[in-house]
Design a protein around this motif. Structure first.
Motif, PDB file in Angstrom:
ATOM      1  N   ARG A   1      39.905  28.998  36.917  1.00  0.00           N
ATOM      2  CA  ARG A   1      39.474  29.719  35.729  1.00  0.00           C
ATOM      3  C   ARG A   1      40.670  30.311  34.993  1.00  0.00           C
ATOM      4  N   GLU A   2      40.735  30.057  33.684  1.00  0.00           N
ATOM      5  CA  GLU A   2      41.815  30.629  32.896  1.00  0.00           C
ATOM      6  C   GLU A   2      41.641  32.147  32.812  1.00  0.00           C
ATOM      7  N   GLY A   3      42.754  32.841  32.924  1.00  0.00           N
ATOM      8  CA  GLY A   3      42.719  34.290  32.828  1.00  0.00           C
ATOM      9  C   GLY A   3      42.132  34.972  34.036  1.00  0.00           C
ATOM     10  N   SER A   4      42.048  34.261  35.170  1.00  0.00           N
ATOM     11  CA  SER A   4      41.462  34.836  36.385  1.00  0.00           C
ATOM     12  C   SER A   4      42.319  34.498  37.590  1.00  0.00           C
ATOM     13  N   VAL A   5      42.180  35.335  38.625  1.00  0.00           N
ATOM     14  CA  VAL A   5      42.815  35.076  39.916  1.00  0.00           C
ATOM     15  C   VAL A   5      41.722  34.688  40.899  1.00  0.00           C
ATOM     16  N   VAL A   6      41.841  33.500  41.457  1.00  0.00           N
ATOM     17  CA  VAL A   6      40.878  32.999  42.427  1.00  0.00           C
ATOM     18  C   VAL A   6      41.524  33.026  43.809  1.00  0.00           C
ATOM     19  N   GLY A   7      40.872  33.682  44.761  1.00  0.00           N
ATOM     20  CA  GLY A   7      41.407  33.783  46.113  1.00  0.00           C
ATOM     21  C   GLY A   7      40.780  32.777  47.054  1.00  0.00           C
ATOM     22  N   LEU A   8      41.572  32.308  48.019  1.00  0.00           N
ATOM     23  CA  LEU A   8      41.079  31.427  49.078  1.00  0.00           C
ATOM     24  C   LEU A   8      41.099  32.204  50.386  1.00  0.00           C
ATOM     25  N   LEU A   9      39.953  32.255  51.062  1.00  0.00           N
ATOM     26  CA  LEU A   9      39.821  33.054  52.269  1.00  0.00           C
ATOM     27  C   LEU A   9      39.291  32.184  53.400  1.00  0.00           C
ATOM     28  N   GLY A  10      40.057  32.089  54.475  1.00  0.00           N
ATOM     29  CA  GLY A  10      39.636  31.277  55.611  1.00  0.00           C
ATOM     30  C   GLY A  10      40.732  31.237  56.655  1.00  0.00           C
ATOM     31  N   PRO A  11      40.433  30.679  57.843  1.00  0.00           N
ATOM     32  CA  PRO A  11      41.413  30.645  58.934  1.00  0.00           C
ATOM     33  C   PRO A  11      42.565  29.690  58.660  1.00  0.00           C
ATOM     34  N   ASN A  12      43.654  29.844  59.413  1.00  0.00           N
ATOM     35  CA  ASN A  12      44.761  28.897  59.344  1.00  0.00           C
ATOM     36  C   ASN A  12      44.285  27.518  59.799  1.00  0.00           C
ATOM     37  N   GLY A  13      44.873  26.470  59.224  1.00  0.00           N
ATOM     38  CA  GLY A  13      44.528  25.103  59.616  1.00  0.00           C
ATOM     39  C   GLY A  13      43.221  24.605  59.044  1.00  0.00           C
ATOM     40  N   ILE A  14      42.691  25.283  58.016  1.00  0.00           N
ATOM     41  CA  ILE A  14      41.385  24.902  57.460  1.00  0.00           C
ATOM     42  C   ILE A  14      41.526  24.171  56.128  1.00  0.00           C
ATOM     43  N   GLY A  15      42.777  24.046  55.598  1.00  0.00           N
ATOM     44  CA  GLY A  15      42.985  23.249  54.390  1.00  0.00           C
ATOM     45  C   GLY A  15      43.448  24.012  53.168  1.00  0.00           C
ATOM     46  N   LYS A  16      43.762  25.308  53.295  1.00  0.00           N
ATOM     47  CA  LYS A  16      44.147  26.095  52.121  1.00  0.00           C
ATOM     48  C   LYS A  16      45.449  25.592  51.505  1.00  0.00           C
TER      49      LYS A  16
ATOM     50  N   ILE B   1      43.687  41.824  44.251  1.00  0.00           N
ATOM     51  CA  ILE B   1      44.328  40.831  43.385  1.00  0.00           C
ATOM     52  C   ILE B   1      43.346  39.847  42.757  1.00  0.00           C
ATOM     53  N   SER B   2      42.203  39.600  43.402  1.00  0.00           N
ATOM     54  CA  SER B   2      41.319  38.490  43.009  1.00  0.00           C
ATOM     55  C   SER B   2      40.160  38.936  42.121  1.00  0.00           C
ATOM     56  N   ASP B   3      39.750  38.016  41.248  1.00  0.00           N
ATOM     57  CA  ASP B   3      38.503  38.180  40.500  1.00  0.00           C
ATOM     58  C   ASP B   3      37.358  37.457  41.208  1.00  0.00           C
ATOM     59  N   TYR B   4      37.689  36.316  41.806  1.00  0.00           N
ATOM     60  CA  TYR B   4      36.700  35.489  42.508  1.00  0.00           C
ATOM     61  C   TYR B   4      37.295  35.017  43.834  1.00  0.00           C
TER      62      TYR B   4
ATOM     63  N   LEU C   1      50.995  46.321  46.686  1.00  0.00           N
ATOM     64  CA  LEU C   1      50.280  46.681  45.456  1.00  0.00           C
ATOM     65  C   LEU C   1      51.129  46.388  44.221  1.00  0.00           C
ATOM     66  N   ASN C   2      52.444  46.505  44.340  1.00  0.00           N
ATOM     67  CA  ASN C   2      53.325  46.110  43.227  1.00  0.00           C
ATOM     68  C   ASN C   2      53.221  44.614  42.958  1.00  0.00           C
ATOM     69  N   ALA C   3      53.204  43.821  44.044  1.00  0.00           N
ATOM     70  CA  ALA C   3      53.060  42.366  43.891  1.00  0.00           C
ATOM     71  C   ALA C   3      51.716  42.027  43.255  1.00  0.00           C
ATOM     72  N   VAL C   4      50.664  42.736  43.671  1.00  0.00           N
ATOM     73  CA  VAL C   4      49.337  42.541  43.088  1.00  0.00           C
ATOM     74  C   VAL C   4      49.386  42.779  41.582  1.00  0.00           C
ATOM     75  N   GLN C   5      50.032  43.864  41.175  1.00  0.00           N
ATOM     76  CA  GLN C   5      50.110  44.201  39.759  1.00  0.00           C
ATOM     77  C   GLN C   5      50.837  43.131  38.958  1.00  0.00           C
ATOM     78  N   VAL C   6      51.961  42.639  39.494  1.00  0.00           N
ATOM     79  CA  VAL C   6      52.751  41.622  38.791  1.00  0.00           C
ATOM     80  C   VAL C   6      51.956  40.328  38.638  1.00  0.00           C
ATOM     81  N   ILE C   7      51.250  39.916  39.690  1.00  0.00           N
ATOM     82  CA  ILE C   7      50.465  38.684  39.628  1.00  0.00           C
ATOM     83  C   ILE C   7      49.251  38.861  38.720  1.00  0.00           C
ATOM     84  N   ARG C   8      48.637  40.051  38.738  1.00  0.00           N
ATOM     85  CA  ARG C   8      47.491  40.321  37.869  1.00  0.00           C
ATOM     86  C   ARG C   8      47.878  40.243  36.399  1.00  0.00           C
ATOM     87  N   GLU C   9      49.114  40.648  36.077  1.00  0.00           N
ATOM     88  CA  GLU C   9      49.556  40.609  34.681  1.00  0.00           C
ATOM     89  C   GLU C   9      49.603  39.174  34.158  1.00  0.00           C
ATOM     90  N   LEU C  10      49.856  38.201  35.043  1.00  0.00           N
ATOM     91  CA  LEU C  10      49.797  36.793  34.625  1.00  0.00           C
ATOM     92  C   LEU C  10      48.390  36.435  34.147  1.00  0.00           C
TER      93      LEU C  10
END
Length: 591
Positions: free
Chosen positions: A96-111, A277-280, A248-257
């Motif tokens: 999604r344009e203008g959004s941060v999408v997070g991937l949540l899951g265990p290691n070795g699952i394909g992220k 950091i995430s919207d979805y 939280l600083n890193a979150v802010q910088v990435i959110r500004e993108l």
């Protein structure tokens, strides 16, 4: 039901077992080519079409290298498969344009596979690993889907993607010179000053990249990604090695993108950072190393709570037997607990740095967490308590046996994990070791691997496990969650608590993951001061008081999620943020 067969090539050792999988396979006995031998690798090849799913080969394999997995019936064609009897990925996340999408899951699952596909580093083969798939086939597969135009742009070279990799500690091998030179060379958006200031990089701009710590490398890697001009940005675990404020600083910088209309995909195992950091969120489930499935998109709060609950209602899939439970531990009245260890006020000085620690006690059956900024003296305190460093003034008054896991993990052992355990774990092979340590840390799957081939997460699990296997009064862990996924962090927390209580011992943990700290802590120590110059630590105190003290200095407030009771970061200057700061309740409001 669709069935896939997975072979772990690292663990498969036909010379030692003489192909027991072939010997006991019913299909082979009926003269079918259910399992054959690859003439090049000499490893077995399992036919998924002929396999009956009896599971005899998985049980007979002495190295546990075979997995026969029954897939959910709802799964359609895979997006990518690495090869015969190898990992398979189903689905891709929504961009999604203008959004941060997070991937949540265990290691070795394909992220990481997903990020490689979407960044154009890996061409999806739609499950056909034998033939070359054309871009026309891929675009046609996603016809009518938002990803159709995305892959069309990739195929035509009209899409620019930036990928911040997971293993930032490898950066010095590929990039030479000073930080300033690197960041100047990639500053395509003319935001060098604002980004370096936000990520607190001003003081290290003149430093050589080869001399940076893990946290400094992480911030430099984030800055290098953000400064480049692209359509899509992918961040693989951007908060590893960072303290709470830096996260939280890193979150802010990435959110500004995202505020500028960019599309961002993030892999993150710190639930508090992912929430901020995430919207979805897309949840990934399946079997690590076998197959991974991308769930439908959810709002960030609903997505994380769904992950904690372990049940995807819309897909009707339960991927964890029990929900993760968070407990609110209000300050308790002082009790005369049995003291395990105590120390007087301690001081330690190096060139340009001085640490002072208030006197304190460690009690039986408790877990003390220590948190504060990087470079403030937490590791120095851990080393003094472990006897690795001697304080300049003060002393450990009650001598105790300490098992210490350091922050940075280095192994020059050339043998297998099993051989290493024989020499380092005193109770290896006992039922207690299997129950308390082997099972929760999933060590069985690592036994035949070479020590120098372990990933960061595998080495971390092994190091924590070996520390717990020692006979000690206090178990001391310096950043035990680095490289671990959410499930592994919480399994480690339960294992640490179970071992310390069963042995009437105690544990002290230095970490930055607020959710992990909240989940495991009995009491906590707060480190404050000026990083790299001076540090000071309090005595152990109740968790809420410690968090209020620490977060008030950082200027961040946390609330409790009403459904799961997990800690959540309040948005700066939001109503809750202002209300909690006015009341002096930076961690969570009183019930």
């Amino acid at each position: 039901m669709t069935r896939i067969s997975i072979l772990d090539h690292d663990r498969c050792q036909p010379k030692k077992c003489n192909y027991m999988c072939i010997e006991y396979c019913p299909g082979v006995r009926m003269e079918e080519d259910t399992i054959t031998i690859d003439p090049k690798t000499k490893k077995p090849i399992m036919s998924e079409e002929l396999c009956s799913g009896c599971g005899i080969c998985t049980n007979r394999c002495p190295f546990h290298a075979i997995s026969i997995i029954n897939l959910p019936e709802a799964l359609e064609d895979p997006i990518h498969r690495y090869g015969q009897n190898q990992f398979e990925l189903f689905g891709l996340p929504t961009i999604r344009e203008g959004s941060v999408v997070g991937l949540l899951g265990p290691n070795g699952i394909g992220k990481s596979t997903i990020i490689r596909i979407l960044s154009g580093e890996l061409k999806p083969n739609l499950g056909n690993y034998e033939d070359e798939i054309s871009w026309d086939d891929i675009i046609s597969y996603f016809k009518g889907n938002q990803l159709q135009k995305y892959f069309q742009n990739i195929s035509e070279g009209n899409l620019k993607a930036v990928h911040k990799p997971q293993m930032v500690d490898l950066l010095p091998k590929f990039v030479k010179g000073k930080v300033e030179g690197l960041l100047n060379s990639v500053d395509q958006r003319n935001k060098l000053d604002s980004v370096t200031h936000a990520l607190e990089l001003d003081s290290i701009m003149g430093r050589e990249i080869a001399n940076l710590s893990g946290g400094e490398l992480q911030r430099v890697a984030i800055a290098a990604a953000v400064l480049r001009d692209a359509d899509f940005y992918y961040f693989d675990e951007p908060t590893s090695w960072l303290d709470v404020r830096q996260r939280l600083n890193a979150v802010q910088v990435i959110r500004e993108l995202a505020d500028e209309g960019k599309s961002i995909l993030v892999i993150e195992h710190d639930l508090a950072a992912l929430d901020a950091i995430s919207d979805y969120v897309h949840i990934l489930y399946g079997q690590p190393g076998g197959y991974g499935v991308v769930s439908q998109m959810r709002g960030v709060r609903v997505g994380i709570n769904t992950y904690i609950g372990g049940y995807l209602r819309e897909e009707n899939v339960r991927f964890r037997k029990q929900a993760i439970e968070f407990q609110v531990r209000p300050p308790s009245a002082a009790v005369d607990a049995e003291v395990l260890a105590e120390y007087s006020a301690l001081e330690k000085s190096y060139d340009g740095f001085k640490l002072g620690v208030d006197e304190g006690q460690v009690q039986h059956d408790e877990i003390i967490t220590a948190f504060g900024p990087n470079g403030i003296g937490k590791t120095t305190f851990a080393k003094m308590l472990a006897g690795v460093e001697k304080p300049d003034t003060g002393k450990i008054q009650k001598k105790v046996k300490i098992s210490y896991k350091p922050q940075y993990l280095v192994s020059d052992y050339s043998g297998t994990v099993q051989e290493f355990l024989y020499t380092t774990a005193p109770n290896y092979g006992t039922n207690i070791f299997k129950t308390e340590i082997m099972k929760p840390f999933l060590l069985e799957e690592l036994l035949e691997k070479k020590m120098d081939e372990l990933s960061g997460g595998e080495l971390q699990r092994l190091s924590v496990a070996i520390s717990l296997s020692q006979d000690a009064d206090i178990y001391l862990f310096d950043e035990p969650t680095a490289f671990l996924d959410v499930e592994q962090r919480l399994r480690a927390a339960r294992a640490i608590r179970r071992v310390t209580e069963s042995r009437n011992a105690a544990a002290i943990i230095v970490d930055h993951d607020i959710v992990f700290i909240d989940y495991i802590s009995s009491r906590a120590m707060v480190f404050t001061g000026e990083p790299g110059v001076e540090g000071h630590s309090t005595s152990p105190m109740d968790l809420r008081s410690a968090m209020n003290r620490f977060l008030s200095e950082v200027g961040i407030t946390f609330r409790r999620d009403k459904e799961t009771r997990r800690p959540r970061v309040n948005k700066k200057d939001s109503y809750l943020d202002r209300e909690q700061k006015e009341k002096g309740e930076y961690y969570y409001l009183k019930s």
